[in-house]
Motif scaffolding. Sequence first.
Motif, PDB file in Angstrom:
ATOM      1  N   THR A 196      38.036  -4.143   5.497  1.00 44.66           N
ATOM      2  CA  THR A 196      37.487  -5.169   4.753  1.00 44.66           C
ATOM      3  C   THR A 196      36.085  -5.522   4.964  1.00 44.66           C
ATOM      4  N   LEU A 197      34.926  -5.533   4.119  1.00 42.22           N
ATOM      5  CA  LEU A 197      33.830  -5.644   4.209  1.00 42.22           C
ATOM      6  C   LEU A 197      33.194  -6.805   3.477  1.00 42.22           C
ATOM      7  N   ALA A 198      31.994  -7.400   3.903  1.00 43.31           N
ATOM      8  CA  ALA A 198      31.590  -8.347   3.427  1.00 43.31           C
ATOM      9  C   ALA A 198      30.111  -8.350   3.103  1.00 43.31           C
ATOM     10  N   ALA A 199      29.295  -9.279   2.893  1.00 36.38           N
ATOM     11  CA  ALA A 199      27.849  -8.865   2.543  1.00 36.38           C
ATOM     12  C   ALA A 199      26.948  -9.740   3.248  1.00 36.38           C
ATOM     13  N   TYR A 200      26.379  -9.643   4.600  1.00 37.59           N
ATOM     14  CA  TYR A 200      25.689 -10.454   5.333  1.00 37.59           C
ATOM     15  C   TYR A 200      24.116 -10.084   5.061  1.00 37.59           C
ATOM     16  N   LYS A 201      23.355 -11.195   5.029  1.00 35.78           N
ATOM     17  CA  LYS A 201      21.944 -11.060   4.877  1.00 35.78           C
ATOM     18  C   LYS A 201      21.190 -10.556   6.217  1.00 35.78           C
ATOM     19  N   LEU A 202      20.465  -9.438   5.778  1.00 38.78           N
ATOM     20  CA  LEU A 202      19.393  -8.847   6.898  1.00 38.78           C
ATOM     21  C   LEU A 202      18.035  -8.893   6.216  1.00 38.78           C
ATOM     22  N   ILE A 203      17.285  -9.892   6.883  1.00 42.53           N
ATOM     23  CA  ILE A 203      16.103 -10.200   6.722  1.00 42.53           C
ATOM     24  C   ILE A 203      14.852  -9.790   7.530  1.00 42.53           C
ATOM     25  N   LYS A 204      13.863  -9.030   7.069  1.00 43.10           N
ATOM     26  CA  LYS A 204      12.995  -8.631   7.836  1.00 43.10           C
ATOM     27  C   LYS A 204      11.544  -9.128   6.997  1.00 43.10           C
ATOM     28  N   THR A 205      10.571  -9.645   7.886  1.00 43.71           N
ATOM     29  CA  THR A 205       9.350 -10.054   7.153  1.00 43.71           C
ATOM     30  C   THR A 205       8.269  -9.015   7.715  1.00 43.71           C
ATOM     31  N   ILE A 206       7.340  -8.728   6.795  1.00 42.77           N
ATOM     32  CA  ILE A 206       6.243  -7.810   6.926  1.00 42.77           C
ATOM     33  C   ILE A 206       4.950  -8.574   6.582  1.00 42.77           C
ATOM     34  N   GLU A 207       3.811  -8.469   7.437  1.00 45.44           N
ATOM     35  CA  GLU A 207       2.456  -8.806   7.193  1.00 45.44           C
ATOM     36  C   GLU A 207       1.460  -7.820   6.702  1.00 45.44           C
ATOM     37  N   ILE A 208       0.842  -8.013   5.856  1.00 42.93           N
ATOM     38  CA  ILE A 208      -0.098  -7.105   5.318  1.00 42.93           C
ATOM     39  C   ILE A 208      -1.214  -7.715   5.052  1.00 42.93           C
ATOM     40  N   THR A 209      -2.623  -7.271   5.375  1.00 41.43           N
ATOM     41  CA  THR A 209      -3.889  -7.612   5.301  1.00 41.43           C
ATOM     42  C   THR A 209      -4.216  -7.624   3.600  1.00 41.43           C
ATOM     43  N   ALA A 210      -5.231  -8.295   3.089  1.00 46.26           N
ATOM     44  CA  ALA A 210      -5.646  -8.171   1.784  1.00 46.26           C
ATOM     45  C   ALA A 210      -6.182  -6.838   1.497  1.00 46.26           C
ATOM     46  N   GLN A 211      -6.719  -6.264   2.499  1.00 46.74           N
ATOM     47  CA  GLN A 211      -7.475  -4.628   2.285  1.00 46.74           C
ATOM     48  C   GLN A 211      -6.308  -3.780   1.863  1.00 46.74           C
ATOM     49  N   LEU A 212      -5.184  -3.786   2.569  1.00 46.24           N
ATOM     50  CA  LEU A 212      -4.109  -2.750   2.299  1.00 46.24           C
ATOM     51  C   LEU A 212      -3.467  -2.949   1.009  1.00 46.24           C
ATOM     52  N   GLU A 213      -3.717  -4.459   0.325  1.00 50.08           N
ATOM     53  CA  GLU A 213      -3.170  -4.510  -1.039  1.00 50.08           C
ATOM     54  C   GLU A 213      -3.922  -3.658  -2.048  1.00 50.08           C
ATOM     55  N   THR A 214      -4.824  -3.262  -1.810  1.00 56.71           N
ATOM     56  CA  THR A 214      -5.774  -2.302  -2.719  1.00 56.71           C
ATOM     57  C   THR A 214      -5.342  -1.176  -2.825  1.00 56.71           C
ATOM     58  N   MET A 215      -4.115  -0.541  -1.901  1.00 60.61           N
ATOM     59  CA  MET A 215      -3.726   0.770  -1.814  1.00 60.61           C
ATOM     60  C   MET A 215      -3.106   1.112  -3.351  1.00 60.61           C
ATOM     61  N   SER A 216      -3.120   2.444  -3.561  1.00 58.95           N
ATOM     62  CA  SER A 216      -2.451   3.015  -4.720  1.00 58.95           C
ATOM     63  C   SER A 216      -0.817   2.500  -4.739  1.00 58.95           C
ATOM     64  N   VAL A 217      -0.180   2.703  -5.840  1.00 60.75           N
ATOM     65  CA  VAL A 217       1.064   2.440  -5.862  1.00 60.75           C
ATOM     66  C   VAL A 217       1.915   3.296  -5.061  1.00 60.75           C
ATOM     67  N   ASP A 218       1.678   4.525  -4.945  1.00 56.25           N
ATOM     68  CA  ASP A 218       2.320   5.583  -4.285  1.00 56.25           C
ATOM     69  C   ASP A 218       2.123   5.049  -2.636  1.00 56.25           C
ATOM     70  N   ALA A 219       0.730   4.898  -2.426  1.00 58.40           N
ATOM     71  CA  ALA A 219       0.710   4.755  -0.634  1.00 58.40           C
ATOM     72  C   ALA A 219       1.175   3.520  -0.447  1.00 58.40           C
ATOM     73  N   PHE A 220       1.123   2.473  -1.232  1.00 59.64           N
ATOM     74  CA  PHE A 220       1.981   1.171  -0.948  1.00 59.64           C
ATOM     75  C   PHE A 220       3.432   1.457  -0.815  1.00 59.64           C
ATOM     76  N   GLU A 221       4.034   2.235  -1.686  1.00 57.69           N
ATOM     77  CA  GLU A 221       5.520   2.376  -1.347  1.00 57.69           C
ATOM     78  C   GLU A 221       5.616   3.050  -0.126  1.00 57.69           C
ATOM     79  N   ARG A 222       4.905   4.092   0.091  1.00 56.77           N
ATOM     80  CA  ARG A 222       5.416   4.742   1.407  1.00 56.77           C
ATOM     81  C   ARG A 222       5.180   3.893   2.559  1.00 56.77           C
TER      82      ARG A 222
END
Length: 402
Positions: A196-222
């Motif tokens: 019997t399995l439940a659904a427990y929350k696993l949360i992780k946060t990531i901080e990114i600088t404004a510079q990296l937000e200008t990455m392309s979609v492919d680079a940001f996804e990776r």
Amino acid sequence: MTKAMAAIIRDMSEELNSLKARKEEIKKKALEHRDTFTDQEQADTRAAIKEINDKIKEKEERLAELRSEAEKNEKGVENMDNTLLHYSENMSRADLFETVEYRSAFFKKLQKKPLTEVETRAITSAANSGGAAIPTVTMTTILDRVRNTPCILSLITIEEIPSLTSFPVANTVADASWISETSASTSSSDTLNNVTLAAYKLIKTIEITAQLETMSVDAFERWLVNTLVKKMTLALRKAVFSGTGSNQPTGLSGMTWDTTNSITVAASASITYDNMVDVEALVDGDFDAEAVWVMNKKTKAQVLKIKDDQKRPIFERAIEKGIAGYILNRPLHIDSQVPDNEIYIGDFKSGYVMNFAKPIEVTSSTEAGFMSGSTIYRGLALVDGKPTNAKGAIAKIKKSST
């Protein structure tokens, strides 16, 4: 390389050099005052250097990813969008999450970039997701990376079945039987256990600088995939071995361990060749072909000293990727989350199951990083895992704590 990418790489390189220079300053000051520093000052210095080293490592990894992305773009690597569906009205939710437009809109929205008209329609059509449901191709990539991480997660069964509440596991499997041409077959006595399995929350946060937000979609996804996998796998690995089952998966420590599946060694004694042979024999023959050893590096150091009756080491080195060596002709895998003085052996795909009950959701916020101009990304997964308790699938050696 685009001018924007070149600027990001240049700025990050300067930040990296600044951190390294700061570390050298601290080390130089500590060396000059080594005779007068108090114990507390020495401890503070070590802590400051460790913090800087952590930041250097993180920025070096990000810089390597950015340079790799720039190199791939220069070589004209085919964009993965060519393998995805295209958005159309009245698509099913499952198909919608597989479209080029939803994927692009998902990452652009996280980066606070403007969306095209069709991207806007795609993401607003994802009813009840709010744009947080991760694209299917990205989720698949994350789980593939988790499954192939050289640790316990590459050995267990990992599913992604929505709303899974019960996982069937074979408990008793009767042999096939030979019958004569005129005889009728009879039903076998196979039985199933349900995990019997439940659904427990696993949360992780990531901080990114404004510079990296200008990455392309492919680079940001990776970048997002790499960071989420790195941050989540540590928690998942620990849960496989030591999870309490309270708001988190149940670990192997939660199994019933007795003389049928474990060997206990006195705290003052050393693990012996006979112990290794005896615990291997506790793995049932049905699971024998896939059985491997798992322990941490510290325990491995003890095992390296064990010799057989002919004084030959039982450990043999290996050249295969992901395998630390062989013990009694079985592969050895190392995972730092295995408790000290514990050695597991068995077929872990049959012995432990983990399920992502809902695709990972990713949302962003700038509030926490307002002063630094950073954006905080939160990855949330609904996960559970448990030992299957399949008889004879897993056995272990454990040193007594007293």
